[in-house]
Design an enzyme around this catalytic site. Sequence first.
Site, PDB file in Angstrom:
ATOM      1  N   LYS A  35      54.622  68.646 -82.458  1.00  0.00           N
ATOM      2  CA  LYS A  35      53.416  67.909 -82.846  1.00  0.00           C
ATOM      3  C   LYS A  35      52.857  68.459 -84.161  1.00  0.00           C
ATOM      4  O   LYS A  35      52.312  67.709 -84.977  1.00  0.00           O
ATOM      5  CB  LYS A  35      52.361  67.985 -81.736  1.00  0.00           C
ATOM      6  N   TYR A  40      56.703  71.968 -77.578  1.00  0.00           N
ATOM      7  CA  TYR A  40      55.978  70.691 -77.732  1.00  0.00           C
ATOM      8  C   TYR A  40      54.977  70.807 -78.888  1.00  0.00           C
ATOM      9  O   TYR A  40      54.913  69.939 -79.764  1.00  0.00           O
ATOM     10  CB  TYR A  40      55.256  70.354 -76.426  1.00  0.00           C
TER      11      TYR A  40
HETATM   12  N1  LIG Z   1      48.895  62.427 -72.171  1.00  0.00           N
HETATM   13  C1  LIG Z   1      48.457  63.462 -72.848  1.00  0.00           C
HETATM   14  O1  LIG Z   1      47.841  64.384 -72.320  1.00  0.00           O
HETATM   15  C2  LIG Z   1      48.663  63.505 -74.346  1.00  0.00           C
HETATM   16  C3  LIG Z   1      47.881  64.378 -75.080  1.00  0.00           C
HETATM   17  C4  LIG Z   1      48.051  64.462 -76.458  1.00  0.00           C
HETATM   18  C5  LIG Z   1      49.026  63.661 -77.055  1.00  0.00           C
HETATM   19  N2  LIG Z   1      49.776  62.808 -76.312  1.00  0.00           N
HETATM   20  C6  LIG Z   1      50.795  62.023 -76.994  1.00  0.00           C
HETATM   21  O2  LIG Z   1      50.496  60.658 -76.844  1.00  0.00           O
HETATM   22  C7  LIG Z   1      51.683  59.916 -76.947  1.00  0.00           C
HETATM   23  C8  LIG Z   1      51.729  58.881 -75.820  1.00  0.00           C
HETATM   24  O3  LIG Z   1      51.755  59.546 -74.591  1.00  0.00           O
HETATM   25  P1  LIG Z   1      51.161  58.939 -73.224  1.00  0.00           P
HETATM   26  O4  LIG Z   1      50.139  59.860 -72.766  1.00  0.00           O
HETATM   27  O5  LIG Z   1      50.834  57.517 -73.433  1.00  0.00           O
HETATM   28  O6  LIG Z   1      52.394  59.118 -72.250  1.00  0.00           O
HETATM   29  P2  LIG Z   1      53.556  58.108 -71.830  1.00  0.00           P
HETATM   30  O7  LIG Z   1      52.989  56.932 -71.178  1.00  0.00           O
HETATM   31  O8  LIG Z   1      54.535  58.939 -71.092  1.00  0.00           O
HETATM   32  O9  LIG Z   1      54.177  57.673 -73.221  1.00  0.00           O
HETATM   33  C9  LIG Z   1      55.229  58.304 -73.846  1.00  0.00           C
HETATM   34  C10 LIG Z   1      56.129  57.235 -74.359  1.00  0.00           C
HETATM   35  O10 LIG Z   1      57.172  57.776 -75.159  1.00  0.00           O
HETATM   36  C11 LIG Z   1      58.332  57.043 -74.885  1.00  0.00           C
HETATM   37  N3  LIG Z   1      59.542  57.724 -75.250  1.00  0.00           N
HETATM   38  C12 LIG Z   1      59.939  58.958 -74.900  1.00  0.00           C
HETATM   39  N4  LIG Z   1      61.137  59.221 -75.448  1.00  0.00           N
HETATM   40  C13 LIG Z   1      61.504  58.139 -76.149  1.00  0.00           C
HETATM   41  C14 LIG Z   1      62.625  57.796 -76.954  1.00  0.00           C
HETATM   42  N5  LIG Z   1      63.645  58.644 -77.130  1.00  0.00           N
HETATM   43  N6  LIG Z   1      62.655  56.595 -77.543  1.00  0.00           N
HETATM   44  C15 LIG Z   1      61.640  55.727 -77.388  1.00  0.00           C
HETATM   45  N7  LIG Z   1      60.564  55.986 -76.646  1.00  0.00           N
HETATM   46  C16 LIG Z   1      60.484  57.187 -76.035  1.00  0.00           C
HETATM   47  C17 LIG Z   1      58.260  56.783 -73.419  1.00  0.00           C
HETATM   48  O11 LIG Z   1      59.128  55.738 -73.085  1.00  0.00           O
HETATM   49  P3  LIG Z   1      59.994  55.712 -71.740  1.00  0.00           P
HETATM   50  O12 LIG Z   1      59.186  54.909 -70.798  1.00  0.00           O
HETATM   51  O13 LIG Z   1      61.264  55.064 -72.164  1.00  0.00           O
HETATM   52  O14 LIG Z   1      60.191  57.158 -71.316  1.00  0.00           O
HETATM   53  C18 LIG Z   1      56.792  56.440 -73.274  1.00  0.00           C
HETATM   54  O15 LIG Z   1      56.601  55.071 -73.577  1.00  0.00           O
HETATM   55  C19 LIG Z   1      52.814  60.895 -76.935  1.00  0.00           C
HETATM   56  O16 LIG Z   1      53.270  61.095 -78.238  1.00  0.00           O
HETATM   57  C20 LIG Z   1      52.173  62.161 -76.426  1.00  0.00           C
HETATM   58  O17 LIG Z   1      52.818  63.293 -76.929  1.00  0.00           O
HETATM   59  C21 LIG Z   1      49.597  62.718 -74.962  1.00  0.00           C
END
Ligand SMILES: NC(=O)c1ccc[n+]([C@@H]2O[C@H](COP(=O)([O-])OP(=O)(O)OC[C@H]3O[C@@H](n4cnc5c(N)ncnc54)[C@H](OP(=O)(O)O)[C@@H]3O)[C@@H](O)[C@H]2O)c1
Lengths: 466, 252
Positions: free
Chosen positions: B162, B158
Amino acid sequence: MSKHDVNNVSDAASPLLRTEDEELLTGWGRTAPSMAFVREPHSIEDVQTAIVHAGARGVLARGLGRSYGDAAQSGGATVLRMPSMNTFTLDPATATVTADAGASLDEILTGIVPHGFFVPVTPGTRMVTVGGAIAADIHGKNHHVDGSFGSHVTSLTLIDGTGAIRTLSPTDMLNSNEFWATVGGMGLTGVIVQATFNVIPIQSALMSVDTERGTNLDELMAKMIDADARYRYSVAWIDSVSTAGRGVITSGEHATLDQLTSAKRSTALVYDPKVVATAPKFIPGGLINKLSMRAFNEAWFRKHPKSRAGDIHSIAAFFHPLDGVQEWNRVYGPAGFLQYQFVVPDSAGHVIGEALARLRAVGAPSFLTVLKRFGPANPAPLSFPEKGWTLAMDIPTGVAGLAGTLDGLDELVADSGGRLYLAKDSRQSPEMFRRTYPRLAQWQEVRSSMDPHGVFTSDLARRLQL
Amino acid sequence: MIDALGDPQSVLVLGGSSEIALATVTALPRNRINRVVLAGRASAGLTSAVEELTKSGIKGVVTAEFDATNTASHERIIDEIFDACDIDIVILAFGMLGDQMEFESDPNLAVQIATTNYTGAVSSGLHVARRLRQQGHGSLVVISSVAGDRARRSNYVYGSTKAGLDAFAQGLGDALQGSGAHVMVVRPGMVRTRMSAGLPEAPMTTDAPDVAKAIIVGLRKGKHTIYAPGNLRYLMGVVKTVPRPIFRKLPS
Ligand SMILES: NC(=O)c1ccc[n+]([C@@H]2O[C@H](COP(=O)([O-])OP(=O)(O)OC[C@H]3O[C@@H](n4cnc5c(N)ncnc54)[C@H](OP(=O)(O)O)[C@@H]3O)[C@@H](O)[C@H]2O)c1
Ligand SMILES: Cc1cc2nc3c(=O)[nH]c(=O)nc-3n(C[C@H](O)[C@H](O)[C@H](O)COP(=O)(O)OP(=O)(O)OC[C@H]3O[C@@H](n4cnc5c(N)ncnc54)[C@H](O)[C@@H]3O)c2cc1C
């Protein structure tokens, strides 16, 4: 990196590269920039070529960029700036000037004042083009007597959206609708390339000026109504910091020879506006604050006598005091500023005090708060002026809570039957605009006949869904 | 068009059901918003996101079919969205976290998140950049992660996606510098969303609305890189200097 450097690496044309003619444009308020291809046509044929070969993002004419918001910019488009299309001729017999659209009022005044003529309308800066003056249908201190710029234009030549040349006149039944759609049309009906307008005879390049102070807003407004009948030019500056709404009215007339001393008579038509200073290039944000604003407003009020008559001032000092400091718009720092200018009918005079109070309440300091009375509107569907009061305030955009306060003021202005000036606007909503310019549909119909493929557009047009 | 006070009219979210992205859309000044495109894989979550934003009073919320791994479709989808109207803010939010242990036993799963988080972002990011460049204005917000600042034993696949995404977005920002279009890289620490649900909480864990607030402030200030919370910048500055033999032994 220049295109050249990258080409050493690869020959593929990247859509991300910049070309020489691209420029980031903003209005005078220096907010919300967008990138455009800036071209400088030298002839009507050049303008036609640009229009016929317009890309998907269209074409827009730009004057000297003195509109405050996003009227003279259009992201991704071809923007035509016309500084070299600036010739003009004066016909003293008919008191008319025929000018290329890129000619500035500055250039024209320099040419015609020594011959005893003056432009029919000048805004608070002479650094505007004839094209910009018509497209925004600008007003001056004489609106209550003479109306706006478009009312003095007898004919104009425009290149429409198909690249065809059209000659439009307010008195020709065949094209007066197109003429009035272009007046106040913000460049969206075509590119104006030339116009003929009436000029007014003057005996001197000097102004006879009367000054009067008003210690509160009611007194000031009453004195302004009184000044309407007595002066061709009249405007009030308001101390935006004072809760009473005190201010200074300056009114004037072009000085006649018999108002001048014999020494001045011999040089009566000498016109020499001078640039006094240039604002420094970089100014940190926050320089304009409540304290500096209070000091400035206080000093400005005190500088003016309680009442004085018959002072002799230069044209530049009376009409264009800000032109003495080049690029003064930089004093607001990198965040930029906006001007909130509205008009309300005479019956809604209370909106003036309310607007001042609400902006004072959020601590929006304004250097320049100008109150003026408008005379009747002209037939142009998008022209701003209509009979009543107009208030203009310069406000830095960084003020917390400004967006909500201005939205609230918009409501008040709209409820009172008023509206905002497109040449100053940089933030009203499409709903506010549609509500307050009820002749929009009529204008849109004429515009689509002049620009059937939708070539002319601007950031303002996109923002307001024109 | 973004107006003089920085209020946008249109937003595109790639990864339309992301909790961080939806919190951001919710927190944006909404008085001028008339179009929000939630681009993502069709799901109940995407549908209910439209309903929720609409119910909260945001105008013009629609969805578009978008799969980050289907890179061949990106050009068409992104062109269609931008052809309909200018987009002021694009939030590239899609991403998968996955499980490091599973990646090691089934590298195909690792390829899948690499394709999503990195390849999918490179593809859609470049198409978005081309369109922002053409319209002459607009911001692309790329949700990276502090996990990209330094690879860790516990989530280095992961983290590497990133790190790649982050480097890509930095370079893209430089390519667009001065063009009217702008890229902002966001490096959140751990955020309480469904992605991190069930994992032990790291120090300085935040909620999606906190990240949203940081994004909005960053956009207003025209920032190129932000951490959320902001103090993580200093912590990560230290973390990056810890020698590997020691770093390896730190609890993850
Ligand atoms: N939460 C944390 O701790 C954290 C920390 C640092 C960075 N981030 C980053 O922040 C971003 C948003 O994450 P979040 O926390 O909001 O979690 P989240 O709600 O799980 O969002 C992730 C999103 O990515 C989408 N996705 C995954 N695979 C996909 C694909 N092949 N095509 C289109 N959409 C896809 C998911 O859609 P589906 O509903 O279709 O699966 C979901 O909408 C991510 O890039 C994550 O890596 C998160
Ligand atoms: C200090 C200051 C004081 C001012 N005071 C006043 C005032 O008292 N009264 C007032 O009315 N206004 C005032 N203004 C506003 C100014 O007069 C208008 O914005 C005017 O339109 C600016 O002219 P410009 O040549 O700079 O045009 P720009 O700002 O470059 O363009 C304005 C509009 O005109 C269009 N346009 C320009 N050239 C052409 C062309 N050849 N063909 C078709 N369309 C064209 C543009 O597309 C744009 O929509 C003031 C502005 C400043 C900075």
